[in-house]
Design a protein around this motif. Structure first.
Motif, PDB file in Angstrom:
ATOM      1  N   PHE A 199      26.901 -23.630 116.500  1.00  0.00           N
ATOM      2  CA  PHE A 199      28.398 -23.781 117.493  1.00  0.00           C
ATOM      3  C   PHE A 199      29.655 -24.199 117.418  1.00  0.00           C
ATOM      4  N   ASN A 200      29.530 -25.518 115.914  1.00  0.00           N
ATOM      5  CA  ASN A 200      30.290 -25.591 115.459  1.00  0.00           C
ATOM      6  C   ASN A 200      31.463 -24.547 114.605  1.00  0.00           C
ATOM      7  N   ARG A 201      30.267 -23.277 114.462  1.00  0.00           N
ATOM      8  CA  ARG A 201      30.982 -22.226 113.934  1.00  0.00           C
ATOM      9  C   ARG A 201      31.686 -21.642 115.056  1.00  0.00           C
ATOM     10  N   GLN A 202      31.328 -21.286 115.443  1.00  0.00           N
ATOM     11  CA  GLN A 202      31.918 -20.123 116.874  1.00  0.00           C
ATOM     12  C   GLN A 202      32.624 -20.992 117.494  1.00  0.00           C
ATOM     13  N   MET A 203      32.792 -22.625 117.875  1.00  0.00           N
ATOM     14  CA  MET A 203      33.399 -22.591 118.584  1.00  0.00           C
ATOM     15  C   MET A 203      35.025 -22.810 117.899  1.00  0.00           C
ATOM     16  N   LYS A 204      34.883 -22.996 116.465  1.00  0.00           N
ATOM     17  CA  LYS A 204      36.085 -22.601 115.393  1.00  0.00           C
ATOM     18  C   LYS A 204      36.363 -21.829 115.491  1.00  0.00           C
ATOM     19  N   ASP A 205      35.755 -21.147 115.457  1.00  0.00           N
ATOM     20  CA  ASP A 205      36.542 -19.000 115.213  1.00  0.00           C
ATOM     21  C   ASP A 205      37.194 -18.869 116.756  1.00  0.00           C
ATOM     22  N   LEU A 206      37.211 -19.646 118.315  1.00  0.00           N
ATOM     23  CA  LEU A 206      37.439 -19.021 119.074  1.00  0.00           C
ATOM     24  C   LEU A 206      38.247 -19.750 119.077  1.00  0.00           C
ATOM     25  N   LEU A 207      38.802 -20.786 118.113  1.00  0.00           N
ATOM     26  CA  LEU A 207      40.352 -21.503 118.520  1.00  0.00           C
ATOM     27  C   LEU A 207      40.514 -21.223 117.330  1.00  0.00           C
ATOM     28  N   LEU A 217      35.915 -28.958 114.718  1.00  0.00           N
ATOM     29  CA  LEU A 217      36.902 -28.909 115.396  1.00  0.00           C
ATOM     30  C   LEU A 217      38.260 -30.071 114.970  1.00  0.00           C
ATOM     31  N   PRO A 218      38.922 -29.870 115.064  1.00  0.00           N
ATOM     32  CA  PRO A 218      40.441 -30.539 114.693  1.00  0.00           C
ATOM     33  C   PRO A 218      40.770 -31.613 115.930  1.00  0.00           C
ATOM     34  N   ARG A 256      37.014 -13.466 123.187  1.00  0.00           N
ATOM     35  CA  ARG A 256      37.088 -14.716 122.261  1.00  0.00           C
ATOM     36  C   ARG A 256      38.237 -15.023 123.431  1.00  0.00           C
ATOM     37  N   LEU A 257      39.472 -16.768 122.658  1.00  0.00           N
ATOM     38  CA  LEU A 257      39.471 -17.369 123.468  1.00  0.00           C
ATOM     39  C   LEU A 257      40.929 -16.822 123.564  1.00  0.00           C
ATOM     40  N   ALA A 258      41.806 -16.472 125.114  1.00  0.00           N
ATOM     41  CA  ALA A 258      42.996 -16.381 125.048  1.00  0.00           C
ATOM     42  C   ALA A 258      44.351 -17.115 124.457  1.00  0.00           C
ATOM     43  N   ARG A 259      45.284 -16.543 124.370  1.00  0.00           N
ATOM     44  CA  ARG A 259      46.328 -17.183 123.824  1.00  0.00           C
ATOM     45  C   ARG A 259      46.899 -18.466 124.379  1.00  0.00           C
ATOM     46  N   ASN A 260      46.533 -18.794 125.834  1.00  0.00           N
ATOM     47  CA  ASN A 260      46.413 -19.663 126.349  1.00  0.00           C
ATOM     48  C   ASN A 260      45.927 -20.520 126.641  1.00  0.00           C
ATOM     49  N   GLY A 261      44.326 -20.373 126.148  1.00  0.00           N
ATOM     50  CA  GLY A 261      42.882 -20.542 126.505  1.00  0.00           C
ATOM     51  C   GLY A 261      42.668 -21.851 125.992  1.00  0.00           C
ATOM     52  N   VAL A 262      41.252 -22.677 127.112  1.00  0.00           N
ATOM     53  CA  VAL A 262      41.263 -23.420 126.585  1.00  0.00           C
ATOM     54  C   VAL A 262      40.129 -23.457 126.985  1.00  0.00           C
ATOM     55  N   ILE A 263      39.171 -24.155 125.715  1.00  0.00           N
ATOM     56  CA  ILE A 263      37.539 -24.691 125.810  1.00  0.00           C
ATOM     57  C   ILE A 263      36.907 -25.255 127.147  1.00  0.00           C
ATOM     58  N   VAL A 264      36.516 -25.403 127.866  1.00  0.00           N
ATOM     59  CA  VAL A 264      35.668 -26.353 128.655  1.00  0.00           C
ATOM     60  C   VAL A 264      33.884 -26.750 128.716  1.00  0.00           C
ATOM     61  N   VAL A 285      33.677 -13.488 118.670  1.00  0.00           N
ATOM     62  CA  VAL A 285      32.346 -14.349 119.083  1.00  0.00           C
ATOM     63  C   VAL A 285      31.307 -14.024 119.722  1.00  0.00           C
ATOM     64  N   ASP A 286      30.431 -13.496 119.334  1.00  0.00           N
ATOM     65  CA  ASP A 286      28.478 -12.927 119.630  1.00  0.00           C
ATOM     66  C   ASP A 286      27.833 -14.418 120.312  1.00  0.00           C
ATOM     67  N   MET A 287      28.318 -14.789 121.708  1.00  0.00           N
ATOM     68  CA  MET A 287      27.924 -16.084 121.842  1.00  0.00           C
ATOM     69  C   MET A 287      26.435 -15.858 122.608  1.00  0.00           C
ATOM     70  N   PRO A 288      25.583 -17.083 121.992  1.00  0.00           N
ATOM     71  CA  PRO A 288      24.293 -16.336 122.373  1.00  0.00           C
ATOM     72  C   PRO A 288      24.077 -16.945 124.050  1.00  0.00           C
ATOM     73  N   VAL A 289      23.027 -16.195 124.848  1.00  0.00           N
ATOM     74  CA  VAL A 289      21.809 -16.559 125.736  1.00  0.00           C
ATOM     75  C   VAL A 289      20.659 -16.775 125.557  1.00  0.00           C
ATOM     76  N   PHE A 290      20.561 -18.195 125.895  1.00  0.00           N
ATOM     77  CA  PHE A 290      19.512 -18.877 125.318  1.00  0.00           C
ATOM     78  C   PHE A 290      18.124 -18.512 126.131  1.00  0.00           C
ATOM     79  N   ASN A 291      17.059 -17.543 126.096  1.00  0.00           N
ATOM     80  CA  ASN A 291      16.173 -17.510 127.096  1.00  0.00           C
ATOM     81  C   ASN A 291      15.300 -18.567 127.112  1.00  0.00           C
ATOM     82  N   PHE A 292      14.812 -19.749 128.586  1.00  0.00           N
ATOM     83  CA  PHE A 292      13.777 -19.711 128.587  1.00  0.00           C
ATOM     84  C   PHE A 292      12.776 -19.517 128.626  1.00  0.00           C
TER      85      PHE A 292
END
Length: 562
Positions: A363-371, A419-420, A396-404, A376-383
């Motif tokens: 999670f940390n690695r992918q959020m950092k890569d997005l910023l 993440l900073p 990927r995160l757009a230039r004016n993107g924000v992660i929620v 990133v190849d985000m997972p989908v958990f198969n329950f």
């Protein structure tokens, strides 16, 4: 005579023999050395009863301390009555408003009539507070009886009217049946509480009283540790949310549930609903504007169960888009570790609420890569399989993107440690306040949440009310561990309550609560919630409630969750 007896929850019942004409209080006194905490109530034949209740042959009796929700409220109401009587001895004929729970206790305001006839808050001096506290302690030491007497409803209404408790008079006026009403009297002061009381003031010996901003804090032990008053932490953000809610209610022209009932009866509820929803819109716009202005890149949303997190997140995302931002919504459920690696709880069961149930390095690695602008190849958990699957959500995160990010660990520093810190904006959401029945009978916010959940679980999962109530203590345990301790780290609080919502939830919740059978463990709590609903009128017309309302997440018709 023989009865089935238990010293407390999860302690097996055993057959014991007792003499005739014994009360639950006398029985509790007999076993005082064997109970870890002071007993304040009892469950008799699956119903919570005050300790003054007589016990009969073949009854089942379980003793309760404040670790039980209803016993906790009985303790709290008794403490409120003690405070009211004491402060009136010190300051004379004053009015007390029990505002909300705050700082492991209650936030209260003492008032007098001003020159304009309206109540004005009394700014009590430190000396007045100390004198009130010591008078309370004196009454505890002297162990004054709290007398309970039953009246016909109309008789009780007249007593309350003469005492000046007109809002309680109005509340009882709405009760449809002419049932008897229990009036409590302490040192000549009479009052109505819809919950029970302890037999005497000696039962509420542990408390603190202190000045706090525009009122007082009456602090007492928590249900988690009945022997200790928790360390004081200034929950000023919750206080600010309370103050804002009071301003909103003034704008809406409501103070108590009776005011909402009047709006329903007169047909003026439509404007009330529109204004309540508009105030939510206004607050969400303000939050989105602040995120944009401060150029935050990571929005973290935390809140307890049934807070309306999903609807809030979607509404916030829309406002962020209005501001020219491109939000990327991420739920942490897709980042579970492989099922076989899930940590276990004390009972050996898989604990999905443990922070280590998440793949934190990924999670940390992918959020950092997005910023940093990388794909990133985000997972989908198969329950079904219990494993993460990749290749389905490359982004990927757009230039004016924000992660929620929304989840029960959103504020946990381990979740976003790479993440900073300056990029993060934390939002805590919950039904932080609820309009009270009257000046002394409040509707706990946990009641709002559990009623929301009962309605939603029945609609979405076909769960009975008993099933939801059975699971609720476990939910609360997780909240006390993972959510509430981190709430003060929020940059902003959002109160998801609607003043009108109990009137809408009533028609869904009451039939479900009535289905809880007397032999079920959850029967006592279901009966307490049903007693609360006696003072709430039902609103059947939902046509004015918008599809993006937080309430729609629970009653159905949501444009986001249905």
């Amino acid at each position: 005579m023989n009865i089935q007896f238990s010293l407390g929850k999860n302690i097996p019942y055993t057959a014991i023999e007792i003499s005739d004409e014994i009360t639950a209080e006398e029985l509790a006194e007999r076993y005082r050395e064997e109970t870890p905490w002071p007993v304040v109530a009892a469950i008799i034949n699956h119903e919570v009863k005050p300790l003054i209740t007589p016990i009969h042959k073949n009854d089942t009796v379980q003793l309760l301390d404040i670790r039980n929700k209803q016993a906790y409220l009985i303790f709290q109401n008794s403490l409120i009555l003690l405070f009211i009587c004491s402060v009136r001895q010190i300051l004379g004929n004053v009015h007390v408003e029990v505002m909300t729970s705050l700082n492991d206790g209650l936030f209260l305001q003492v008032m007098r009539h001003g020159e304009d006839g309206e109540f004005q808050v009394v700014d009590m001096s430190e000396d007045d507070v100390a004198r009130t506290y010591f008078y309370m302690k004196k009454m505890v030491q002297e162990d004054h009886p709290i007398e309970a007497k039953m009246f016909r409803r109309k008789e009780a209404m007249e007593i309350l009217k003469e005492t000046g408790l007109t809002e309680k008079y109005r509340s009882l006026q709405r009760v449809k049946v002419d049932e008897t009403v229990r009036i409590y009297t302490l040192e000549g002061y009479s009052d109505f509480f819809y919950n029970y009381m302890v037999p005497s003031t000696g039962y509420v010996s542990k408390f603190e009283l202190m000045k706090y901003r525009e009122g007082l804090l009456l602090r007492h032990p928590s249900a988690q540790n009945p022997g200790v008053i928790p360390d004081y932490v200034d929950e000023y953000r919750v206080y600010n949310a309370l103050k804002e809610e009071r301003q909103w209610n003034h704008l809406l022209g409501v103070q108590y549930q009776a005011d909402i009932n009047d709006r329903i009866e007169s047909g003026a509820y439509r404007t009330l609903i529109k204004l309540s929803e508009a105030l939510h819109d206004k607050k969400i716009v303000e939050i989105a504007d602040r995120i944009s202005k401060e150029e935050k890149k990571v929005v973290l949303i935390l809140g307890p169960s049934s807070s309306g997190k999903t609807t809030f997140a979607h509404r916030l995302i829309i406002q962020l888009m209005v501001n020219g931002m491109k939000p990327l919504y991420i739920g942490t459920d897709d980042y579970f570790v492989e099922r076989e690696d899930t940590p276990l709880d004390a009972d050996g069961q898989k604990n999905y609420e443990n922070i280590d149930a998440l793949d934190l390095p990924l999670f940390n690695r992918q959020m950092k890569d997005l910023l940093e602008g990388r794909e990133v190849d985000m997972p989908v958990f198969n329950f079904k399989t219990g494993h993460k699957e990749f290749g389905k959500r490359k982004t990927r995160l757009a230039r004016n993107g924000v992660i929620v990010i929304e989840g029960i660990h959103a504020f946990n520093h381990l979740l976003t440690r790479q993440l900073p810190e300056e990029s993060k904006f934390r939002i805590y959401i919950s039904p932080l306040t609820q309009i009270n029945l009257d000046s002394h009978n409040r509707i706990p916010t946990t009641d709002t949440r559990v009623i929301r959940r009962i309605v939603r679980d029945n609609r979405n999962r076909a769960h009975t009310a008993a099933m939801t109530l059975h699971l609720w203590p476990k939910v609360r345990e997780g909240e006390n561990k993972n959510i509430f301790p981190l709430s003060n780290e929020a940059d902003v609080f959002f109160n998801t309550v609607h003043v009108y919502e109990m009137t809408v939830l009533k028609k869904y919740a009451v039939p479900l609560l009535k289905e809880v059978r007397q032999e079920e463990e959850e029967y006592a709590e279901a009966q307490r919630l049903l007693r609360l609903f006696r003072y709430v009128d039902s609103l059947d017309d939902e046509s004015i409630i918008a599809g993006d309302s937080i309430l729609r997440e629970f009653i159905g018709g949501s444009i986001y969750t249905d």
